[in-house]
Design an enzyme around this catalytic site. Sequence first.
Site: not given
Length: 733
Positions: A233-237
């Site tokens: 994932s993109d960060c905290d997506a």
Amino acid sequence: MTLEEKINNTGSTSPGVPRLGLPAYQWWQEALHGVASSPGVNFSSSGNYSYATSFPQPITMGAAFDDALIEAVATVVSTEGRAFNNANRSGLDFWTPNINPYKDPRWGRGQETPGEDPFHLKSYVNSLIHGLQGGQDPVIKKVIATCKHFAAYDLESWEGNYRYQFNAIVPTQDLVEYYLQPFQQCARDSNVGAAMCSYNAVNGVPSCANDYLLQTVLREHWGWTNDNQWITSDCDAIQNIFMPHEYTQSREQTVADALNAGTDVNCGEYYQQHLPAAIAQGLVNETTLDQALVRQYSSLVKLGYFNGPSAMYRDLSWTDVATPASLQLAYTAAVEGITLLKNDKQALPLNIADISSIAILGDWGNSTVQLQGNYYGLAPYLHSPLFAAQQLRNSTGNVTVNYGSGPTQGNPTTDNWDVPLTAAMESDVVVYLGGIDISVESEGMDRYSINWQGFQIDLINQVCALGKPCILVSMGDQLDQTPFINNPNISAILWAGYPGMSGGDAIINILIGKEAPAGRLPVTQYPADYVNQVAMTNMTLRPGENNPGRTYIWYNGSAVYPFGYGLHYTNFTTAFDSTENTTASYAISSLVQDCSAAHLDLCPFKKFPITVNNIGQKMSDFVTLAFITGEYGPTPYPNKQLVAYERLHNVTAGASQVVNLPLTLGSLARVDEQGNTVLYPGDYALLIDEPTQSVLNFTLTGSKFILDAWPQPPATNGTMNRKSKSIDYESWF
């Protein structure tokens, strides 16, 4: 592993399992244009491993249109990444490249991409992946590349719309022919090791929970199914699926949806926090968790990570970082990307023998870190244009350099304008280096204007009205150059973008003719009013109500400078082979029948030899661009589309070189409304160069043929989210 141990290792910061001898591992490294500062990269404060080679931003390297250059750059990056890893200063997977097509000039992260054209992006990323990973399918990968951001991601923050909650409404036709093309190259054709799902939703489903995109398209349709290929994932997506997308009813359902959809790694801690309860509730099973972990750790096996000190690439060390050859390559990459837009009366190159003094003006004049753009690492040096100018010599000795910054992005006042004005008055030649930088465009920050700032226009007009040769060097991303194109006081315009650690050297050496510019614009340069004609949230490509069309392929207005534009210090002509049949006809059935490629769109069509003649007085590179056009397939018809390119090097004055441009059946195909890639009968024209210099016509006959049948999205893919009323988006188009 116990269940607890498994869950603990689902995040980007994995603690490992000490009792099993599995070491901790950081999955998040960056290397957009060189090994970059990031959680997994540890630069020392001095001495060994205190820097790495810093290349130009991809938007500038994209302007080089030189795939061999990109592979060479990526090879250096992977070598230095390996060296850092051998010193325990980096992991071996890098979350690069950003391969989203750059369709809107306001996008703050456009600088991270090679440009707007899907074919260009596919060619660029293929070379980049091969350089990073060590080939198409090496026994031991050099490093792992990560294609991001999947998919339809090109908005940061615009008029209350934020990337964390933006729902990109994209017709299937546009999704397939444009937004997904670079990712198809990554996954299906270039065997990339990893992919990153994006913050945004696509047609109602957050990307990291989008089973259709991650499973049906990426893994099944494109055959991206090796055990060592994973999605992060993109960060905290993952958290964003719950809030602010409000797609799921609970945090446990959120992590279950993401893991079930195929997101293997969570950049963040949401998996670790909520998977225990999700598994206990039966929302996701342990087998799916095992599959994600197998993908992650199989990739480390493919890297030889566990093979000990005698493994391949373990001999790379600090002596392989920032070598003389690598530093020269960074300089070459900057030179190749710089693009000449205006050159009245051959004002450039400057004759250094006739110059005793030069003014270096503007807030980019003494730029250092600015040259790197974003996602950069510590460089061995940062040569500003001022520094490079101070190295100039003529027959009588040093050239006097008069420097005056003037107003800056952060201080546009007139308080210190007397300094640049005085420097200009005291100099033989005036060079103004201005534009925008990452204080104006960056991750999290889109633009509202693509015009030059008023204070820069005012000062530029003043210093260029002194009756001296006046050169404008446009830095950062594209701006509307209209205020300067027809201004007779401005002799020449160069665009240099973010040229990296050797950017100042490259700019000055082009100005004095030590190097010859041959870059081409990798994006359309729009008039300033374009931002008032279409919303950033409008993802459709074709012109329509409140949309003049996206990119050179569909834009129905007049570009300030078109995609592919670029002047030289000499003149070139192009010509097709004289034996080429100008009325050739090809049966579609025969073209398809004769193909043995794994995918029909990759079937070879024909190689076209193009003769490039340097009819001027100076040696120069030349980028040969080939576009296809014609009225075939579904309406509306595109203006033209890039189908091939190659950069020729060092074409001497009076000489010629021949380049063979290969076209595939995919080069000729169109995408229909269902997303199918189709070869259509009709009349085609192959155009060479921008503006067009040579044209070759041919015809395809017979019945249309589907080269790639696209898997259709499920009916539920049109809902905004699970917590709201279903919305029929088809009525929007």
